[in-house]
Write a protein that holds these residues in place. Sequence first.
Motif, mmCIF file in Angstrom:
data_model
loop_
_atom_site.group_PDB
_atom_site.id
_atom_site.type_symbol
_atom_site.label_atom_id
_atom_site.label_comp_id
_atom_site.label_asym_id
_atom_site.label_seq_id
_atom_site.Cartn_x
_atom_site.Cartn_y
_atom_site.Cartn_z
ATOM 1 N N LEU A 43 0.813 -1.217 0.000
ATOM 2 C CA LEU A 43 0.000 0.000 0.000
ATOM 3 C C LEU A 43 0.847 1.268 0.000
ATOM 4 O O LEU A 43 0.430 2.296 -0.531
ATOM 5 N N PHE A 44 2.028 1.202 0.585
ATOM 6 C CA PHE A 44 2.871 2.380 0.697
ATOM 7 C C PHE A 44 3.898 2.492 -0.433
ATOM 8 O O PHE A 44 4.721 3.395 -0.410
ATOM 9 N N GLU A 45 3.853 1.611 -1.419
ATOM 10 C CA GLU A 45 4.893 1.633 -2.444
ATOM 11 C C GLU A 45 4.760 2.779 -3.448
ATOM 12 O O GLU A 45 5.728 3.129 -4.107
ATOM 13 N N SER A 46 3.598 3.397 -3.554
ATOM 14 C CA SER A 46 3.473 4.509 -4.498
ATOM 15 C C SER A 46 4.159 5.751 -3.924
ATOM 16 O O SER A 46 4.155 5.984 -2.721
ATOM 17 N N SER A 47 4.753 6.539 -4.789
ATOM 18 C CA SER A 47 5.464 7.736 -4.331
ATOM 19 C C SER A 47 4.502 8.738 -3.704
ATOM 20 O O SER A 47 4.877 9.470 -2.788
ATOM 21 N N GLN A 48 3.258 8.771 -4.158
ATOM 22 C CA GLN A 48 2.281 9.695 -3.579
ATOM 23 C C GLN A 48 2.055 9.386 -2.101
ATOM 24 O O GLN A 48 1.996 10.276 -1.262
ATOM 25 N N VAL A 49 1.966 8.093 -1.765
ATOM 26 C CA VAL A 49 1.748 7.690 -0.378
ATOM 27 C C VAL A 49 3.025 7.875 0.435
ATOM 28 O O VAL A 49 3.005 8.440 1.525
ATOM 29 N N SER A 50 4.168 7.423 -0.092
ATOM 30 C CA SER A 50 5.416 7.557 0.662
ATOM 31 C C SER A 50 5.783 9.024 0.868
ATOM 32 O O SER A 50 6.364 9.380 1.902
ATOM 33 N N ASN A 51 5.415 9.896 -0.045
ATOM 34 C CA ASN A 51 5.663 11.329 0.148
ATOM 35 C C ASN A 51 4.765 11.915 1.232
ATOM 36 O O ASN A 51 5.137 12.885 1.890
ATOM 37 N N ALA A 52 3.596 11.335 1.429
ATOM 38 C CA ALA A 52 2.654 11.846 2.438
ATOM 39 C C ALA A 52 3.149 11.625 3.861
ATOM 40 O O ALA A 52 2.721 12.323 4.780
ATOM 41 N N VAL A 53 4.049 10.666 4.080
ATOM 42 C CA VAL A 53 4.507 10.363 5.440
ATOM 43 C C VAL A 53 5.578 11.320 5.939
ATOM 44 O O VAL A 53 5.879 11.339 7.140
ATOM 45 N N VAL A 54 6.139 12.125 5.080
ATOM 46 C CA VAL A 54 7.228 13.026 5.479
ATOM 47 C C VAL A 54 6.785 13.910 6.645
ATOM 48 O O VAL A 54 5.740 14.563 6.583
ATOM 49 N N GLY A 55 7.563 13.887 7.722
ATOM 50 C CA GLY A 55 7.276 14.716 8.881
ATOM 51 C C GLY A 55 6.191 14.190 9.795
ATOM 52 O O GLY A 55 5.807 14.860 10.754
ATOM 53 N N ARG A 56 5.692 12.999 9.525
ATOM 54 C CA ARG A 56 4.637 12.419 10.354
ATOM 55 C C ARG A 56 5.182 11.217 11.125
ATOM 56 O O ARG A 56 6.254 10.709 10.821
ATOM 57 N N ASN A 57 4.422 10.778 12.116
ATOM 58 C CA ASN A 57 4.797 9.584 12.871
ATOM 59 C C ASN A 57 3.850 8.450 12.508
ATOM 60 O O ASN A 57 2.639 8.637 12.470
ATOM 61 N N ILE A 58 4.446 7.310 12.253
ATOM 62 C CA ILE A 58 3.705 6.109 11.878
ATOM 63 C C ILE A 58 3.829 5.097 13.009
ATOM 64 O O ILE A 58 4.929 4.798 13.468
ATOM 65 N N VAL A 59 2.687 4.576 13.446
ATOM 66 C CA VAL A 59 2.650 3.496 14.434
ATOM 67 C C VAL A 59 2.070 2.288 13.715
ATOM 68 O O VAL A 59 0.920 2.311 13.286
ATOM 69 N N GLN A 60 2.867 1.254 13.579
ATOM 70 C CA GLN A 60 2.386 0.046 12.908
ATOM 71 C C GLN A 60 2.127 -1.020 13.972
ATOM 72 O O GLN A 60 3.044 -1.444 14.677
ATOM 73 N N LEU A 61 0.861 -1.414 14.100
ATOM 74 C CA LEU A 61 0.461 -2.406 15.091
ATOM 75 C C LEU A 61 0.020 -3.662 14.357
ATOM 76 O O LEU A 61 -1.054 -3.706 13.773
#
Length: 192
Positions: free
Chosen positions: A75-93
Amino acid sequence: MTSDVTVVGLGAMGTALARALLAAGREVTVWNRTAEKMQPLVDRGARPASDLSEAIAASPRSVICLMNYSTTNSLFESSQVSNAVVGRNIVQLGTSTPQESEDSQTKFNDWGAGYIDGTIMCWPGNIGTPTSRIAVAGSKSAFADCETDLGILAGDLRYLGSNARAAATFELAFLSRLLGIIFGSIHGALVC
């Protein structure tokens, strides 16, 4: 950013996570590959996102609760999605191997995101109660940013340190012990 936290993945556990956050008064954005699963949460006040990049961009922190890490990766392999995470915190449960946890931390950090890896050690019905347990590990600063939301989800929240492998290792140790008890009980019953 329009909400406090985003929840991605609305199976039984993801829905329980989103419900607990909403019940605590948090502004929540939700996204799921099956859009119909968002509606019950929207009815409770969640904001629906039309796609994953919009969902990630909506909040400073996102909780990912998908079946496995390969699903997250796809789901995160597209550049549009991976660019959206910049500066954010991701919690993967989710359930992972220690190596998958470390690889995810590297990937999200390379994209410019803080990363927390965790494991949920209770049933969906326990989420948001004093009996719920979640163990997490990863960036200390990302944990500090996400601690309030994680504390809503887990009455027993355990931060295991900065090594992203720690939560998956903790879960494997716990499950090994549990399986020993189960199989020991079965063997004891057979002996009797």
